[in-house]
Design a protein around this motif. Structure first.
Motif, mmCIF file in Angstrom:
data_model
loop_
_atom_site.group_PDB
_atom_site.id
_atom_site.type_symbol
_atom_site.label_atom_id
_atom_site.label_comp_id
_atom_site.label_asym_id
_atom_site.label_seq_id
_atom_site.Cartn_x
_atom_site.Cartn_y
_atom_site.Cartn_z
ATOM 1 N N ILE A 17 11.159 6.046 3.066
ATOM 2 C CA ILE A 17 10.618 5.586 4.378
ATOM 3 C C ILE A 17 11.258 4.477 5.099
ATOM 4 C CG2 ILE A 17 9.082 4.252 3.349
ATOM 5 C CD1 ILE A 17 6.748 5.764 4.973
ATOM 6 N N THR A 18 11.068 4.733 6.312
ATOM 7 C CA THR A 18 11.948 3.429 7.017
ATOM 8 C C THR A 18 10.587 3.108 8.249
ATOM 9 O OG1 THR A 18 12.832 5.071 8.649
ATOM 10 C CG2 THR A 18 14.197 4.196 6.909
ATOM 11 N N ILE A 19 10.636 1.892 8.695
ATOM 12 C CA ILE A 19 9.680 1.479 9.533
ATOM 13 C C ILE A 19 10.487 0.820 10.780
ATOM 14 C CG2 ILE A 19 7.641 0.003 10.045
ATOM 15 C CD1 ILE A 19 7.272 -0.084 6.989
ATOM 16 N N GLY A 39 0.761 -1.185 -0.037
ATOM 17 C CA GLY A 39 -0.094 0.051 -0.011
ATOM 18 C C GLY A 39 0.720 1.228 0.036
ATOM 19 N N LEU A 40 1.910 1.248 0.785
ATOM 20 C CA LEU A 40 3.055 2.585 0.867
ATOM 21 C C LEU A 40 3.454 2.503 -0.633
ATOM 22 C CD1 LEU A 40 4.750 1.832 4.281
ATOM 23 C CD2 LEU A 40 3.009 3.725 3.542
ATOM 24 N N HIS A 41 3.896 1.236 -1.079
ATOM 25 C CA HIS A 41 4.552 1.491 -2.463
ATOM 26 C C HIS A 41 3.661 2.144 -3.673
ATOM 27 C CE1 HIS A 41 6.782 0.192 -5.885
ATOM 28 N NE2 HIS A 41 7.640 0.250 -5.254
ATOM 29 N N ALA A 42 2.451 1.561 -3.572
ATOM 30 C CA ALA A 42 1.424 2.239 -4.554
ATOM 31 C C ALA A 42 1.435 3.832 -4.367
ATOM 32 C CB ALA A 42 0.314 1.625 -4.472
ATOM 33 N N LEU A 43 1.821 4.369 -3.265
ATOM 34 C CA LEU A 43 1.599 5.688 -3.225
ATOM 35 C C LEU A 43 3.007 6.432 -3.137
ATOM 36 C CD1 LEU A 43 -0.897 5.410 -0.084
ATOM 37 C CD2 LEU A 43 -1.471 6.357 -2.361
ATOM 38 N N GLY A 44 3.728 5.744 -3.383
ATOM 39 C CA GLY A 44 5.148 6.371 -3.812
ATOM 40 C C GLY A 44 6.167 6.398 -2.717
ATOM 41 N N TYR A 45 5.925 5.327 -1.570
ATOM 42 C CA TYR A 45 6.710 5.260 -0.592
ATOM 43 C C TYR A 45 7.766 3.915 -0.659
ATOM 44 C CZ TYR A 45 3.856 8.724 1.334
ATOM 45 O OH TYR A 45 3.230 10.039 1.638
#
Length: 332
Positions: A70-72, A58-64
């Motif tokens: 971005i780090t988690i 989901g993050l990747h689809a939004l450009g992250y």
């Protein structure tokens, strides 16, 4: 130009270039480090693998891209909820941009640790009933995200249990007294059971080490099935729960399809992998400036019925064709 003068000139040029680069990208700037978010759960990393992957997608689809912009920071309690307050404090001390939570107990721990860092609930059984937010439409404060509950899910699961096991009237209910959502859900189950002519055996379990004694009590009381109420710790320990049900020849009904995938008889509830994917949209909105308290908590609108025919066959249970037709997924 002499060699010494040439060297001094080259050193001066290199120093000037480095100074320009340093001024353009100061150490610790957002351009260099990207966004930093936390993720905390009562469950283990292995139990949450599919959900975590969906969240990352989901993050990747939004450009992250995790590891790039971005780090988690992860904290997994591995079923030990007493670890959550310490983990929450660790994440808050890291001064992250957002903390993403899974489950009511993990969310409560983070809420108690910070009133300023935005909190995105990736999935929680009933944030309103748990007292995490005053309203789903306008949660206020620093919390938003996704709820897994609608008012009649517990009743619907009991109706399906009776339909699939019409001859069994005594049902053991596994619930977690440490989860503030569990007791209201237990009351709903008791009310529904009275209307359906079912007798419930209430078994509160706070720690995985109590599962064996709970199932021993089910056997003593001659339960005909086990009904698992929603809880993040139960989800993380679903394989042990399902295995205990199988060894005691008890058909198991739960809320999430992963229980059926592990060998439970039937599940009915939202697709939580998809819910975690949608949690990325909340992260995106907040990183772009939205206030979490202004973002309504989302409730599920699509639910899936999953039936495990392999388990039914092993238990000698025949599933009616009418139920199989209603199933969204059948495990054979």
């Amino acid at each position: 130009m002499h060699l010494g003068a040439r060297i001094r000139k080259n050193v001066a040029v290199i120093a000037m270039v480095l100074a320009i680069l340093a001024s353009a990208h100061p150490v610790g700037a957002q351009q260099a480090r990207g966004h930093r978010i936390g993720f905390i759960s009562s469950a283990s990393s292995s139990a949450m693998a599919a959900r975590d992957e969906a969240f990352r997608q989901g993050l990747h689809a939004l450009g992250y891209v995790v590891g790039q912009n971005i780090t988690i920071e992860y904290r997994w309690a591995d079923g030990k909820n007493e670890r959550l307050p310490g983990f929450a404090a660790e994440l808050v001390n890291l001064k992250l941009d957002i903390i993403v939570t899974h489950g009511v107990v993990a969310t409560r721990a983070v809420k108690q640790a910070t009133t300023t860092i935005p909190i995105v609930i990736a999935a929680a059984d009933d944030p309103l009933a748990a007292g995490l937010v005053p309203s789903l439409a306008r949660p206020g404060g620093n919390i938003t995200g996704l709820s897994l509950m609608t008012p009649d899910l517990t009743e619907k699961r009991l109706e399906l249990l009776k339909a699939i096991l019409p001859g069994r009237t005594r049902v053991a209910v596994l619930w977690n007294p440490g989860n503030p959502v569990s007791e209201p859900e237990l009351r709903k189950a008791e009310a529904a059971a009275r209307l359906l002519g079912l007798q419930l055996q209430s078994l509160g379990v706070r720690d995985p080490r109590e599962f064996a004694s709970a199932f021993s009590s089910m056997k003593t009381e001659r339960a005909g099935a086990v009904f698992v109420l929603p809880d993040a710790m139960f989800f993380g320990q679903r394989k042990e729960i399902v295995d205990l049900a199988a060894s005691n020849r008890l058909p198991l009904v739960a809320h999430l399809r992963e229980f059926a995938g592990a060998g439970g008889l039937m599940t009915y509830g939202p697709n939580v992998v998809d819910v975690h994917r949608r949690a990325a949209t909340y992260v995106d909105k907040i990183l772009k400036g939205a206030k979490p308290g202004d973002l309504p908590l989302e409730q599920p609108t699509k639910f899936e019925l999953v039936i495990n025919l392999k388990t039914a066959a092993a238990l000698g249970i025949t599933i009616s064709p009418s139920l199989l037709v209603r199933a969204d997924h059948v495990i054979e």
